[in-house]
Design a protein around this motif. Structure first.
Motif, PDB file in Angstrom:
ATOM      1  N   CYS A 117       0.826  -1.214   0.000  1.00 62.87           N
ATOM      2  CA  CYS A 117       0.000   0.000   0.000  1.00 62.87           C
ATOM      3  C   CYS A 117       0.859   1.263   0.000  1.00 62.87           C
ATOM      4  O   CYS A 117       0.526   2.257  -0.660  1.00 62.87           O
ATOM      5  N   THR A 118       1.966   1.236   0.731  1.00 63.95           N
ATOM      6  CA  THR A 118       2.841   2.398   0.785  1.00 63.95           C
ATOM      7  C   THR A 118       3.468   2.667  -0.579  1.00 63.95           C
ATOM      8  O   THR A 118       3.519   3.811  -1.046  1.00 63.95           O
ATOM      9  N   PHE A 119       3.933   1.608  -1.234  1.00 63.33           N
ATOM     10  CA  PHE A 119       4.571   1.758  -2.542  1.00 63.33           C
ATOM     11  C   PHE A 119       3.580   2.282  -3.573  1.00 63.33           C
ATOM     12  O   PHE A 119       3.896   3.180  -4.369  1.00 63.33           O
ATOM     13  N   MET A 120       2.352   1.745  -3.584  1.00 63.94           N
ATOM     14  CA  MET A 120       1.360   2.192  -4.547  1.00 63.94           C
ATOM     15  C   MET A 120       0.936   3.629  -4.275  1.00 63.94           C
ATOM     16  O   MET A 120       0.665   4.403  -5.200  1.00 63.94           O
ATOM     17  N   SER A 121       0.869   4.014  -3.003  1.00 59.10           N
ATOM     18  CA  SER A 121       0.530   5.400  -2.675  1.00 59.10           C
ATOM     19  C   SER A 121       1.641   6.341  -3.115  1.00 59.10           C
ATOM     20  O   SER A 121       1.387   7.480  -3.515  1.00 59.10           O
ATOM     21  N   PHE A 275      -8.449   3.657  -4.841  1.00 63.28           N
ATOM     22  CA  PHE A 275      -7.999   2.410  -4.224  1.00 63.28           C
ATOM     23  C   PHE A 275      -7.908   1.358  -5.318  1.00 63.28           C
ATOM     24  O   PHE A 275      -8.924   0.883  -5.826  1.00 63.28           O
ATOM     25  N   THR A 276      -6.683   0.994  -5.685  1.00 64.66           N
ATOM     26  CA  THR A 276      -6.462   0.057  -6.772  1.00 64.66           C
ATOM     27  C   THR A 276      -6.521  -1.378  -6.270  1.00 64.66           C
ATOM     28  O   THR A 276      -6.650  -1.631  -5.059  1.00 64.66           O
ATOM     29  N   ALA A 277      -6.386  -2.315  -7.207  1.00 65.30           N
ATOM     30  CA  ALA A 277      -6.348  -3.731  -6.839  1.00 65.30           C
ATOM     31  C   ALA A 277      -5.149  -4.034  -5.943  1.00 65.30           C
ATOM     32  O   ALA A 277      -5.223  -4.890  -5.048  1.00 65.30           O
ATOM     33  N   TRP A 278      -4.052  -3.315  -6.167  1.00 64.80           N
ATOM     34  CA  TRP A 278      -2.871  -3.510  -5.316  1.00 64.80           C
ATOM     35  C   TRP A 278      -3.142  -3.051  -3.887  1.00 64.80           C
ATOM     36  O   TRP A 278      -2.673  -3.673  -2.926  1.00 64.80           O
ATOM     37  N   HIS A 279      -3.886  -1.958  -3.739  1.00 61.25           N
ATOM     38  CA  HIS A 279      -4.259  -1.505  -2.399  1.00 61.25           C
ATOM     39  C   HIS A 279      -5.121  -2.559  -1.698  1.00 61.25           C
ATOM     40  O   HIS A 279      -4.951  -2.833  -0.503  1.00 61.25           O
ATOM     41  N   TRP A 280      -6.060  -3.129  -2.456  1.00 67.43           N
ATOM     42  CA  TRP A 280      -6.910  -4.158  -1.861  1.00 67.43           C
ATOM     43  C   TRP A 280      -6.079  -5.377  -1.455  1.00 67.43           C
ATOM     44  O   TRP A 280      -6.301  -5.960  -0.387  1.00 67.43           O
TER      45      TRP A 280
END
Length: 314
Positions: A117-121, A275-280
Motif C-alpha cells: 500500500c505504501t509503494f502504490m501510494s 484504491f487500486t487492486a494492489w491496495h486491496w
C-alpha cells in the motif's frame, strides 16, 4: 471518521483542535466521575502517568500532522494497523520475548501489506503532483516525511503499550483512571498549539450554518461535526480501555483490528478514495496477518468442527 475526513479536506491542519476537544471532554468527564473532583488518589503513582501521557500526546500530535504531509486517510489507517509489527519488534528487543512460527508469518504478511500500500501510494503521489519536476519532487519529499512521522508514531505507540502492560502487572488494571489521566495531564501541552487551535476555531465558526435535528438550534456545521466526533470517539476510546481489563490482549487486538477494517472500508466507499487492486491486496495481507497473529483461527476451528458434525448426528 466522517467528520475527520471532511474537516481535513476543508480545513487542512485541523487535527489539533479535534484532538484537543477529545482530550478536554474526556478530562472533564473523568475529573467529575472518576477523580471525584480531585479528591480520589490514583492507584498508579502519578509519575508513571506523566511518562505514559508524554508518549500518548506525542503519538496523537505526530499522527495528526502526518495527514498534512500528503498522507491519504486510507494509507494512514492501514499504516497504523501495523502496530503488531512494532509491538513484536519492541517486545523482542525490550522484553526478550520469543514467538511461534505462525506469529512471525503473520508479521511478514502485515509487513508485506503495508509495503504494498505504501509503494502504490507513492506512485499516486508522484502521478498527482505538479507537471513541474521541482514541485513534484517537493510533494514527494513531504510524503516521505509523512511516512517517517507515521513510522515514529507507530514505534512510540508500541513502546507505550509495553510500558502500560508493565504498569498493569505491577499495580493492577485501572482502565477508567488510566483513561482520565492519559487525557487530563497532556492538556497543558496544547498551549504550544494554541495559535493553531484558535485559528481553526475561527474557521469552524465561519462554516455554513446547520440546524441541529430535534432541538432546532442553528450552529456552524463544523462545530456540530466536532461535537459528534468527540462523543463517538469518547464511546470508542472508553470501550477500548474497558476491554483491556475485561478481555485478553489478543481479543482486544482483534476487536480494534476489525474496527479499523470497517472504518477503512467505509472511508473508501463513502469518500470514493482512489484504491487500486494492489491496495486491496495489501489490505488483505494486513488484516489476514493480523487475524493470524490473534490466533482467531484456533478459536474458530472447534466451532466449525462441531457445526460440520451436527448434520451427521441428526
Amino acid at each position: 471518521l466522517v467528520f475527520l475526513v471532511h474537516a481535513c479536506r476543508q480545513f487542512p491542519g485541523c487535527g489539533n483542535i479535534v484532538t484537543f476537544s477529545q482530550f478536554l471532554f474526556i478530562a472533564v468527564e473523568g475529573f467529575i466521575f472518576e477523580a471525584n473532583f480531585g479528591r480520589k488518589r490514583p492507584a498508579i503513582p502519578i509519575r508513571y502517568y506523566f511518562i505514559m501521557v508524554a508518549m500518548f500526546f506525542t503519538v496523537s500530535v505526530v499522527n495528526n500532522y502526518a495527514l498534512n504531509l500528503n498522507i491519504a486517510m486510507p494509507l494512514h489507517m492501514i499504516f497504523r494497523s501495523g502496530s503488531l509489527i512494532a509491538s513484536m519488534a519492541l517486545g523482542i528487543i525490550i522484553l526478550k520475548k520469543r514467538y511461534s512460527v505462525s506469529k512471525y508469518t503473520s508479521i511478514a504478511l502485515v509487513s508485506l501489506g503495508i509495503f504494498t500500500c505504501t509503494f502504490m501510494s507513492a506512485k499516486q503521489v508522484a502521478s498527482d503532483s505538479s507537471l513541474h519536476e521541482e514541485d513534484g519532487l517537493q510533494v514527494f519529499l513531504w510524503w516521505l516525511l509523512g511516512i517517517a512521522a507515521l513510522t515514529f508514531a507507530l514505534l512510540m505507540s508500541a513502546r507505550m503499550g509495553i510500558f502500560q502492560e508493565m504498569l498493569y502487572k505491577q499495580f493492577g488494571k485501572h482502565s477508567k483512571e488510566a483513561l482520565f489521566y492519559n487525557h487530563a495531564l497532556p492538556l497543558p501541552g496544547f498551549l504550544l498549539l494554541a495559535p493553531n487551535i484558535y485559528h481553526h476555531a475561527i474557521l469552524f465558526s465561519q462554516s455554513e450554518p446547520f440546524q441541529v435535528p430535534v432541538i432546532g438550534l442553528t450552529v456552524p456545521i463544523m462545530w456540530f461535526y466536532l461535537l459528534m466526533n468527540v462523543v463517538t470517539q469518547y464511546v470508542c476510546i472508553r470501550g477500548v480501555f474497558i476491554l483491556t481489563t475485561e478481555c485478553t490482549s489478543l481479543t482486544v487486538t482483534l476487536v480494534v483490528t476489525l474496527r479499523k477494517f470497517v472504518s477503512l472500508i467505509f472511508s473508501i466507499l463513502y469518500f470514493r478514495n482512489p484504491f487500486t487492486a494492489w491496495h486491496w491486496l495489501g489490505t488483505v495481507f494486513v488484516f489476514v496477518g493480523t487475524l493470524m497473529y490473534t490466533e482467531v483461527w484456533n478459536s474458530l476451528g472447534p466451532f466449525l468442527a462441531r457445526w460440520r458434525k451436527r448434520p451427521k448426528e441428526e
